[in-house]
Design a protein around this motif. Structure first.
Motif, PDB file in Angstrom:
ATOM      1  N   ILE B  57      10.649   8.749  19.175  1.00 17.87           N
ATOM      2  CA  ILE B  57      10.345   8.357  17.916  1.00 17.87           C
ATOM      3  C   ILE B  57      10.600   7.011  17.449  1.00 17.87           C
ATOM      4  N   VAL B  60       7.561   5.029  18.331  1.00 18.05           N
ATOM      5  CA  VAL B  60       6.565   5.459  17.326  1.00 18.05           C
ATOM      6  C   VAL B  60       6.654   4.400  16.030  1.00 18.05           C
ATOM      7  N   MET B  61       7.953   4.522  15.711  1.00 18.17           N
ATOM      8  CA  MET B  61       8.275   3.736  14.267  1.00 18.17           C
ATOM      9  C   MET B  61       8.099   2.305  14.697  1.00 18.17           C
ATOM     10  N   GLY B  63       5.872   0.949  16.595  1.00 21.17           N
ATOM     11  CA  GLY B  63       4.369   0.958  16.281  1.00 21.17           C
ATOM     12  C   GLY B  63       3.960   0.773  14.921  1.00 21.17           C
ATOM     13  N   ILE B  64       4.571   1.394  14.064  1.00 20.34           N
ATOM     14  CA  ILE B  64       4.250   1.268  12.685  1.00 20.34           C
ATOM     15  C   ILE B  64       4.449  -0.155  12.008  1.00 20.34           C
ATOM     16  N   VAL B  67       1.585  -2.108  12.747  1.00 17.05           N
ATOM     17  CA  VAL B  67       0.430  -1.835  11.862  1.00 17.05           C
ATOM     18  C   VAL B  67       0.715  -2.370  10.455  1.00 17.05           C
ATOM     19  N   TYR B  68       1.849  -2.573  10.050  1.00 14.79           N
ATOM     20  CA  TYR B  68       1.937  -3.274   8.741  1.00 14.79           C
ATOM     21  C   TYR B  68       1.496  -4.567   8.780  1.00 14.79           C
ATOM     22  N   LEU B  70      -0.670  -5.818  10.741  1.00 18.78           N
ATOM     23  CA  LEU B  70      -2.178  -5.784  11.120  1.00 18.78           C
ATOM     24  C   LEU B  70      -2.817  -5.580   9.652  1.00 18.78           C
ATOM     25  N   VAL B  71      -2.188  -4.606   8.945  1.00 17.34           N
ATOM     26  CA  VAL B  71      -2.856  -4.200   7.659  1.00 17.34           C
ATOM     27  C   VAL B  71      -2.822  -5.644   6.677  1.00 17.34           C
ATOM     28  N   VAL B  74      -5.301  -8.235   7.956  1.00 12.90           N
ATOM     29  CA  VAL B  74      -6.877  -7.944   7.494  1.00 12.90           C
ATOM     30  C   VAL B  74      -7.044  -8.117   5.973  1.00 12.90           C
ATOM     31  N   LEU B  75      -5.991  -7.935   5.239  1.00  5.00           N
ATOM     32  CA  LEU B  75      -6.348  -7.866   3.540  1.00  5.00           C
ATOM     33  C   LEU B  75      -6.396  -9.355   3.458  1.00  5.00           C
ATOM     34  N   GLU B 141      13.020   1.513   9.033  1.00  4.78           N
ATOM     35  CA  GLU B 141      11.668   1.189   9.132  1.00  4.78           C
ATOM     36  C   GLU B 141      11.228   0.870   7.693  1.00  4.78           C
ATOM     37  N   LEU B 145       8.364  -1.487   5.291  1.00  5.50           N
ATOM     38  CA  LEU B 145       7.506  -0.991   4.235  1.00  5.50           C
ATOM     39  C   LEU B 145       7.845  -1.730   3.010  1.00  5.50           C
ATOM     40  N   LEU B 148       6.030  -4.830   3.211  1.00  5.98           N
ATOM     41  CA  LEU B 148       4.573  -4.749   3.079  1.00  5.98           C
ATOM     42  C   LEU B 148       4.231  -4.651   1.320  1.00  5.98           C
ATOM     43  N   LEU B 152       1.666  -6.747  -0.486  1.00  2.64           N
ATOM     44  CA  LEU B 152       0.417  -6.100  -1.135  1.00  2.64           C
ATOM     45  C   LEU B 152       0.412  -6.728  -2.613  1.00  2.64           C
TER      46      LEU B 152
END
Lengths: 107, 158
Positions: B57, B60-61, B63-64, B67-68, B70-71, B74-75, B141, B145, B148, B152
């Motif tokens: 686990i 996987v965290m 990896g998230i 992803v933040y 990356l997001v 892209v924005l 984690e 967030l 992020l 945003l």
């Protein structure tokens, strides 16, 4: 000294013989369904959030990239909670198998 | 394109610096989290192979976290136009968004790595540690967030 080869056999004789294939276990240590599960989660993590971003940015949110970014972050966390759930299910299954084996032994 | 005080020619530099820092720092945190918790998982797996699936686990965290980054990258990329003159305000805003995501991702990845390593080793000996380990990992984690969310909100202020 139990590993010594029998008398009358040279090293060349032993190596020339084919390997004994009778009791070698070739089944993989990790079952196939676990591999497929991990591959599915890897693919979901790699293409899920960014794919959802590009899918929704123009079609659902009409170009508002902030909401699409939030959606991508939510999808990434959904994948995580899906993984935790699957790992928890697997633990329950292992525990049931262990209990069944224990009750069989008791009989 | 004319150079002006509010929109100097070097303004896009800050936008690209924001994109790069979000990705570089976020991936750095994710790499540390993956590697450090991977050490712990390898140590656990030699003794209790049945725990590997649940011990993954932290990976996987991590990896998230990536992803933040990356997001937000892209924005910011979607906000840049090469044919328009960009204001210095927008460039600095992009830099702030990228730095907030990247550096908070670095912090979150560091937390996930240390907690993941120690947590899976403790879980090998005491199965009740699991829920606590998951909670600490989630709180670690969430740091990424928060970064992020701030990124945003910053990005919507143009």
């Amino acid at each position: 000294m139990s590993a010594r080869r029998p008398h009358g056999q040279s090293y060349a004789d032993v190596t020339a013989q084919p390997a004994q294939a009778a009791d070698s276990d070739t089944t993989p240590a990790v079952p196939a369904d676990v591999i497929y599960k991990l591959l599915a989660f890897t693919a979901a993590m790699a293409i899920g959030p960014i794919g959802v971003y590009f899918l929704t940015v123009n079609s659902v949110f009409g170009g508002n990239s902030t909401y699409a970014g939030i959606t991508a972050a939510v999808v990434a966390n959904l994948v995580l909670f899906g993984y935790i759930y699957v790992a928890w299910l697997e633990d329950q299954g292992d525990r049931q198998v262990a209990e069944q084996a224990k009750s069989k032994k008791a009989q | 394109m004319a150079d002006s005080e509010l929109a100097p020619l070097f303004a896009p530099f800050f936008s690209f610096a924001g994109i790069a820092s979000a990705m570089v720092f976020g991936a750095g945190g994710a790499a540390y989290g993956t590697a450090k918790s991977g050490i712990g998982i390898a140590g656990v797996g030699t003794f209790r192979p049945d725990l590997i699936m649940k011990s993954l686990i932290p990976v996987v965290m991590s990896g998230i976290i990536a992803v933040y980054g990356l997001v937000i990258s892209v924005l910011i990329v979607g906000d840049i136009r090469p044919d328009q003159q960009q204001s210095l305000y927008k460039g600095c805003m992009h830099l702030a968004a990228g730095l907030s995501v990247g550096l908070s991702g670095l912090a979150a990845g560091y937390t996930i790595g240390v907690v993941g390593d120690a947590g899976v080793r403790a879980y090998m000996q005491q199965s009740r540690v699991y829920v606590g380990m998951i909670l600490i990992l989630i709180f670690g984690e969430v740091l990424g967030l928060y970064g992020l969310i701030v990124g945003l909100i910053l990005n919507s202020k143009s």
